[in-house]
Design an enzyme around this catalytic site. Structure first.
Site, mmCIF file in Angstrom:
data_model
loop_
_atom_site.group_PDB
_atom_site.id
_atom_site.type_symbol
_atom_site.label_atom_id
_atom_site.label_comp_id
_atom_site.label_asym_id
_atom_site.label_seq_id
_atom_site.Cartn_x
_atom_site.Cartn_y
_atom_site.Cartn_z
ATOM 1 N N THR A 17 1.103 -1.320 -0.067
ATOM 2 C CA THR A 17 -0.083 0.039 0.310
ATOM 3 C C THR A 17 0.986 1.219 -0.128
ATOM 4 O OG1 THR A 17 -1.543 -1.307 1.540
ATOM 5 C CG2 THR A 17 -2.052 0.827 1.255
ATOM 6 N N LYS A 38 -7.632 -1.702 -4.575
ATOM 7 C CA LYS A 38 -7.707 -2.652 -4.762
ATOM 8 C C LYS A 38 -8.906 -3.706 -4.394
ATOM 9 C CE LYS A 38 -4.949 -5.307 -0.377
ATOM 10 N NZ LYS A 38 -3.655 -4.485 0.156
ATOM 11 N N TYR A 202 12.897 2.868 6.271
ATOM 12 C CA TYR A 202 11.771 3.229 7.626
ATOM 13 C C TYR A 202 11.406 4.045 7.967
ATOM 14 C CZ TYR A 202 10.185 1.162 11.343
ATOM 15 O OH TYR A 202 9.371 1.198 12.007
#
Length: 234
Positions: A17, A38, A202
């Site tokens: 996503t 989706k 991250y």
């Protein structure tokens, strides 16, 4: 121009996503009208105003048009396991119709998959069969963590063996403490012919950030021609 393509992952929870958001934002920055789709999503919640899926909400907020959540994710399942859910026999026809409608509204539709490439929706049928039937080119999301090199190579080989075009792959660093990050990326690049489209670091709350800057979509220009040629040869 790519009118639509499919985003799959090496596994569940690898950041499909977030990468779909980045792709939508990057193409929107190029002046394209984009929509996220989706068709099947697990882990949805039953709320007073209806079913809500957090991935669908992210796609909705990342799209050029404010589409209803029910259109973005027509099959929002509460169960975390798609395999154990009851889906209609004409599922592929229904999600194809939804995709075709979106293609009338947008220049490009980013179709996000569910879990990995070989995800089963029945004991004998995989989600990827719909992608193969539709001859959709694919972008692979690799969650950078222990064991991801073999996962990435197996996923890429499966996609190519199924006869669809692998447009490229995106590295998503889901384990910030992983040692030898650079070597891991280099090993995957050396063994997957499709181009690396970007590296997502991250990031906390990535679903609310501007993500386009982490991608380079220039390789897709040539790859889209290959995908079109492959489709025409079927």
């Amino acid at each position: 121009m790519l009118t639509h393509f499919f985003v799959t992952g090496t596994d569940s929870r690898v950041g499909k996503t977030i990468v779909s958001r980045a792709l939508l934002q990057a193409m929107s920055a190029q002046g394209k009208i984009v929509l996220g789709y989706k068709p099947i999503a697990t882990g949805s919640q039953e709320l007073a105003d209806g079913v809500r899926n957090k991935d669908a909400v992210t796609l909705q907020k990342s799209s050029s048009i404010s589409y209803p959540l029910a259109k973005i994710t027509p099959f929002a399942l509460s169960d975390e396991d798609i395999f154990t859910s009851e889906l209609p026999l004409d599922l592929f026809d229904q999600i194809t119709a939804g995709l075709q409608f979106m293609r009338l509204e947008a220049d490009t539709v980013v179709v996000e998959g569910c879990d990995g490439w070989r995800t089963l929706i029945t004991p004998a049928q995989s989600y990827s069969e719909w992608v193969v039937q539709s001859q959709m080119p694919v972008v692979l999301v690799v969650g950078i963590q222990e064991g991801c090199v073999s996962q990435a190579l197996m996923a890429a080989q499966s996609i190519i063996a199924d006869g669809v075009c692998l447009l490229g792959w995106v590295a998503n660093r889901i384990n910030p403490c992983l040692a030898h990050y650079g070597e891991t990326i280099a090993a995957i690049r050396q063994n997957i012919e499709a181009p690396l489209l970007g590296e997502i670091p991250y990031l906390p709350r990535a679903e609310s950030r501007e993500m386009a800057k982490f991608l380079d979509l220039s390789p897709l220009v040539g790859q889209s021609s290959l995908a079109k040629a492959a489709t025409n040869n079927k």
